[in-house]
Motif scaffolding. Sequence first.
Motif, PDB file in Angstrom:
ATOM      1  N   HIS A  76       0.810  -1.219   0.000  1.00  0.00           N
ATOM      2  CA  HIS A  76       0.000   0.000   0.000  1.00  0.00           C
ATOM      3  C   HIS A  76       0.844   1.270   0.000  1.00  0.00           C
ATOM      4  O   HIS A  76       0.300   2.363   0.084  1.00  0.00           O
ATOM      5  CB  HIS A  76      -0.932   0.000   1.214  1.00  0.00           C
ATOM      6  CG  HIS A  76      -1.838  -1.180   1.237  1.00  0.00           C
ATOM      7  ND1 HIS A  76      -2.990  -1.244   0.481  1.00  0.00           N
ATOM      8  CD2 HIS A  76      -1.752  -2.374   1.896  1.00  0.00           C
ATOM      9  CE1 HIS A  76      -3.575  -2.409   0.691  1.00  0.00           C
ATOM     10  NE2 HIS A  76      -2.843  -3.106   1.542  1.00  0.00           N
TER      11      HIS A  76
ATOM     12  N   SER B 137      -4.413   4.634   0.111  1.00  0.00           N
ATOM     13  CA  SER B 137      -5.739   4.885   0.681  1.00  0.00           C
ATOM     14  C   SER B 137      -5.622   5.770   1.915  1.00  0.00           C
ATOM     15  O   SER B 137      -4.574   5.817   2.563  1.00  0.00           O
ATOM     16  CB  SER B 137      -6.433   3.569   1.069  1.00  0.00           C
ATOM     17  OG  SER B 137      -5.823   3.002   2.212  1.00  0.00           O
ATOM     18  N   SER B 138      -6.712   6.429   2.231  1.00  0.00           N
ATOM     19  CA  SER B 138      -6.712   7.295   3.414  1.00  0.00           C
ATOM     20  C   SER B 138      -6.573   6.462   4.686  1.00  0.00           C
ATOM     21  O   SER B 138      -6.006   6.935   5.677  1.00  0.00           O
ATOM     22  CB  SER B 138      -7.984   8.139   3.458  1.00  0.00           C
ATOM     23  OG  SER B 138      -9.126   7.319   3.477  1.00  0.00           O
ATOM     24  N   THR B 139      -7.034   5.236   4.661  1.00  0.00           N
ATOM     25  CA  THR B 139      -6.906   4.360   5.825  1.00  0.00           C
ATOM     26  C   THR B 139      -5.438   4.095   6.125  1.00  0.00           C
ATOM     27  O   THR B 139      -4.992   4.237   7.265  1.00  0.00           O
ATOM     28  CB  THR B 139      -7.645   3.033   5.589  1.00  0.00           C
ATOM     29  OG1 THR B 139      -9.016   3.313   5.323  1.00  0.00           O
ATOM     30  CG2 THR B 139      -7.519   2.108   6.787  1.00  0.00           C
ATOM     31  N   TRP B 140      -4.671   3.728   5.092  1.00  0.00           N
ATOM     32  CA  TRP B 140      -3.246   3.474   5.282  1.00  0.00           C
ATOM     33  C   TRP B 140      -2.508   4.757   5.636  1.00  0.00           C
ATOM     34  O   TRP B 140      -1.568   4.733   6.436  1.00  0.00           O
ATOM     35  CB  TRP B 140      -2.635   2.798   4.058  1.00  0.00           C
ATOM     36  CG  TRP B 140      -2.857   1.326   4.104  1.00  0.00           C
ATOM     37  CD1 TRP B 140      -3.741   0.603   3.358  1.00  0.00           C
ATOM     38  CD2 TRP B 140      -2.212   0.394   4.965  1.00  0.00           C
ATOM     39  NE1 TRP B 140      -3.679  -0.714   3.705  1.00  0.00           N
ATOM     40  CE2 TRP B 140      -2.746  -0.874   4.692  1.00  0.00           C
ATOM     41  CE3 TRP B 140      -1.232   0.508   5.944  1.00  0.00           C
ATOM     42  CZ2 TRP B 140      -2.331  -2.022   5.365  1.00  0.00           C
ATOM     43  CZ3 TRP B 140      -0.818  -0.628   6.623  1.00  0.00           C
ATOM     44  CH2 TRP B 140      -1.366  -1.881   6.322  1.00  0.00           C
TER      45      TRP B 140
ATOM     46  N   TYR C 200      -3.625   7.168   7.418  1.00  0.00           N
ATOM     47  CA  TYR C 200      -3.901   7.381   8.839  1.00  0.00           C
ATOM     48  C   TYR C 200      -3.105   6.413   9.717  1.00  0.00           C
ATOM     49  O   TYR C 200      -2.452   6.818  10.678  1.00  0.00           O
ATOM     50  CB  TYR C 200      -5.407   7.243   9.104  1.00  0.00           C
ATOM     51  CG  TYR C 200      -5.786   7.386  10.548  1.00  0.00           C
ATOM     52  CD1 TYR C 200      -5.733   8.625  11.175  1.00  0.00           C
ATOM     53  CD2 TYR C 200      -6.175   6.280  11.295  1.00  0.00           C
ATOM     54  CE1 TYR C 200      -6.071   8.761  12.517  1.00  0.00           C
ATOM     55  CE2 TYR C 200      -6.519   6.404  12.628  1.00  0.00           C
ATOM     56  CZ  TYR C 200      -6.464   7.643  13.237  1.00  0.00           C
ATOM     57  OH  TYR C 200      -6.793   7.774  14.557  1.00  0.00           O
ATOM     58  N   VAL C 201      -3.139   5.129   9.359  1.00  0.00           N
ATOM     59  CA  VAL C 201      -2.443   4.104  10.150  1.00  0.00           C
ATOM     60  C   VAL C 201      -0.946   4.391  10.199  1.00  0.00           C
ATOM     61  O   VAL C 201      -0.324   4.351  11.262  1.00  0.00           O
ATOM     62  CB  VAL C 201      -2.723   2.690   9.579  1.00  0.00           C
ATOM     63  CG1 VAL C 201      -1.787   1.655  10.178  1.00  0.00           C
ATOM     64  CG2 VAL C 201      -4.171   2.298   9.812  1.00  0.00           C
TER      65      VAL C 201
END
Length: 93
Positions: free
Chosen positions: A38, A55-58, A60-61
Amino acid sequence: IGGIINQVIEKLDTKTHGRREEIVAAWHKAIEPEAEYHTKPVAIKKNILTIEVDSSTWLYVLSLKKRNILGAMKKTLGDAEIEDIRFRMGETM
């Protein structure tokens, strides 16, 4: 994958004095294996490593884990090599 890595290495800033491959390897060593798919290192300027995230999820993480990732990279590379990591949205493949 090898071709993609070579393209990324070519784009990295020459101010790393030939340590670009070491820095990319340190990045991959510092992150969890799942995150490799990612993310893509895209630039090193003024000792700041820029990573594109898919992705915005990755984003953030990885932002939450940035301090630990940076610490692991500094342990591998030495304190003076990478001072910060910046994440941005982009394509990783």
